[in-house]
Write a protein that holds these residues in place. Structure first.
Motif, PDB file in Angstrom:
ATOM      1  N   ARG A 148       0.831  -1.218   0.000  1.00 13.68           N
ATOM      2  CA  ARG A 148       0.000   0.000   0.000  1.00 13.68           C
ATOM      3  C   ARG A 148       0.862   1.264   0.000  1.00 13.68           C
ATOM      4  O   ARG A 148       0.363   2.360  -0.174  1.00 13.68           O
ATOM      5  N   ARG A 150       2.937   3.349  -2.006  1.00 14.77           N
ATOM      6  CA  ARG A 150       3.057   3.415  -3.462  1.00 14.77           C
ATOM      7  C   ARG A 150       3.751   4.687  -3.907  1.00 14.77           C
ATOM      8  O   ARG A 150       3.891   5.644  -3.143  1.00 14.77           O
ATOM      9  N   ASP A 163      -1.906   3.991  -0.453  1.00 12.90           N
ATOM     10  CA  ASP A 163      -3.132   3.559  -1.121  1.00 12.90           C
ATOM     11  C   ASP A 163      -4.052   2.924  -0.081  1.00 12.90           C
ATOM     12  O   ASP A 163      -3.820   1.794   0.348  1.00 12.90           O
ATOM     13  N   THR A 165      -7.335   2.525  -0.675  1.00  6.71           N
ATOM     14  CA  THR A 165      -8.558   2.092  -1.348  1.00  6.71           C
ATOM     15  C   THR A 165      -8.777   0.596  -1.112  1.00  6.71           C
ATOM     16  O   THR A 165      -7.832  -0.155  -0.918  1.00  6.71           O
ATOM     17  N   ARG A 168      -7.118  -1.487  -3.833  1.00  8.12           N
ATOM     18  CA  ARG A 168      -5.710  -1.133  -4.119  1.00  8.12           C
ATOM     19  C   ARG A 168      -5.542  -0.555  -5.510  1.00  8.12           C
ATOM     20  O   ARG A 168      -4.645  -0.938  -6.261  1.00  8.12           O
ATOM     21  N   LYS A 170      -5.391   2.863  -6.283  1.00 10.50           N
ATOM     22  CA  LYS A 170      -4.939   4.258  -6.375  1.00 10.50           C
ATOM     23  C   LYS A 170      -3.608   4.313  -7.122  1.00 10.50           C
ATOM     24  O   LYS A 170      -2.683   3.575  -6.808  1.00 10.50           O
TER      25      LYS A 170
END
Ligand SMILES: [Zn+2]
Length: 239
Positions: A148, A150, A163, A165, A168, A170
């Motif tokens: 996550r 990133r 990330d 979301t 995942r 984003k």
């Protein structure tokens, strides 16, 4: 996914990593933690609420820049899905944080999840910051969520982001309008491709028309000739 404390600390870690010089949001950015460049209040302005003095010493700035490099390294390793390298960087930060202990958050019950803590109340802000970021990154690693962390896929942007979301998905940082720039670029490319296709289609249909009219003319002439031939044949027959 993560506790509110960890989520805000991860955002802080990304903010810190993104103060490094480099391409961010499509343009070259200078080092935002450069005290020598006439930014004596660099730290409080970049990391507000972290107890840094208005005019931090060069030693403090250097310490925070080292922390930034460590955090950015962990981030890049995680983004590159090299968990071993990311954990090595994280362990160095945890080692610097000192003994880590599990504690229950205030007002919790026996069934509340414990949280990790380290350091002391009297730690200097740069030490406290390093500890806080180490604990947040440790929580990410313990949850198996290192991917996550990133890096922005926007054009000319190397910003770090988290990330959060569900799926995942984003891809872009929030800082520099990168998603919007990418959408505009994709839209223009699509329009350009459509224009080329339309142009080709028009050319094709024009040449097809002229081919058709040529073909249409030929049988006409042939028919006329045939007609004449028939007529002359009739004439000959009459004779
Ligand atoms: Zn970006």
């Amino acid at each position: 996914m993560f506790s509110a404390t960890t989520t805000s600390r991860l955002a802080l870690a990304a903010t810190l990593a993104n103060t490094a010089p480099g391409f961010r949001g499509g343009r070259q950015r200078p080092d935002r933690l450069d005290g020598a460049a006439g930014l004596p209040s660099a730290l409080p302005s970049v990391l507000p609420g972290w107890g840094f003095e208005e005019d931090p010493s060069n030693a403090t700035l250097r310490t925070v820049r080292k922390l930034r490099a460590n955090v950015a390294g962990i981030w890049q390793d995680a983004a590159a899905e090299d968990a071993d390298a990311a954990l090595e960087g994280l362990n160095a930060l945890l080692g610097a944080a000192g003994p880590v202990r599990a504690v229950l958050p205030e007002g919790s019950t026996v069934r509340s999840p414990a949280i990790l803590a380290a350091g002391h109340e009297e730690d200097a802000p740069e030490k406290a910051l390093s500890t806080a970021l180490a604990l947040a990154l440790a929580e990410v690693a313990l949850a198996g969520e290192l991917t996550r962390l990133r890096t922005c896929t926007g054009e000319d942007c190397s910003n770090a982001f988290v990330d959060l979301t569900r799926n995942r998905s984003k891809q872009f940082c929030d800082e520099a309008n990168c998603a919007n720039r990418a959408h505009v670029k994709a839209y223009r490319a699509r329009r350009a491709a459509e224009a080329v296709t339309a142009d080709q289609a028009e050319k094709a249909s024009t040449s097809e028309k002229s081919e058709k009219s040529e073909k249409a003319e030929k049988p006409d002439k042939a028919t006329k000739k045939n007609g004449k031939a028939k007529k002359s044949a009739k004439k000959n027959a009459k004779k």
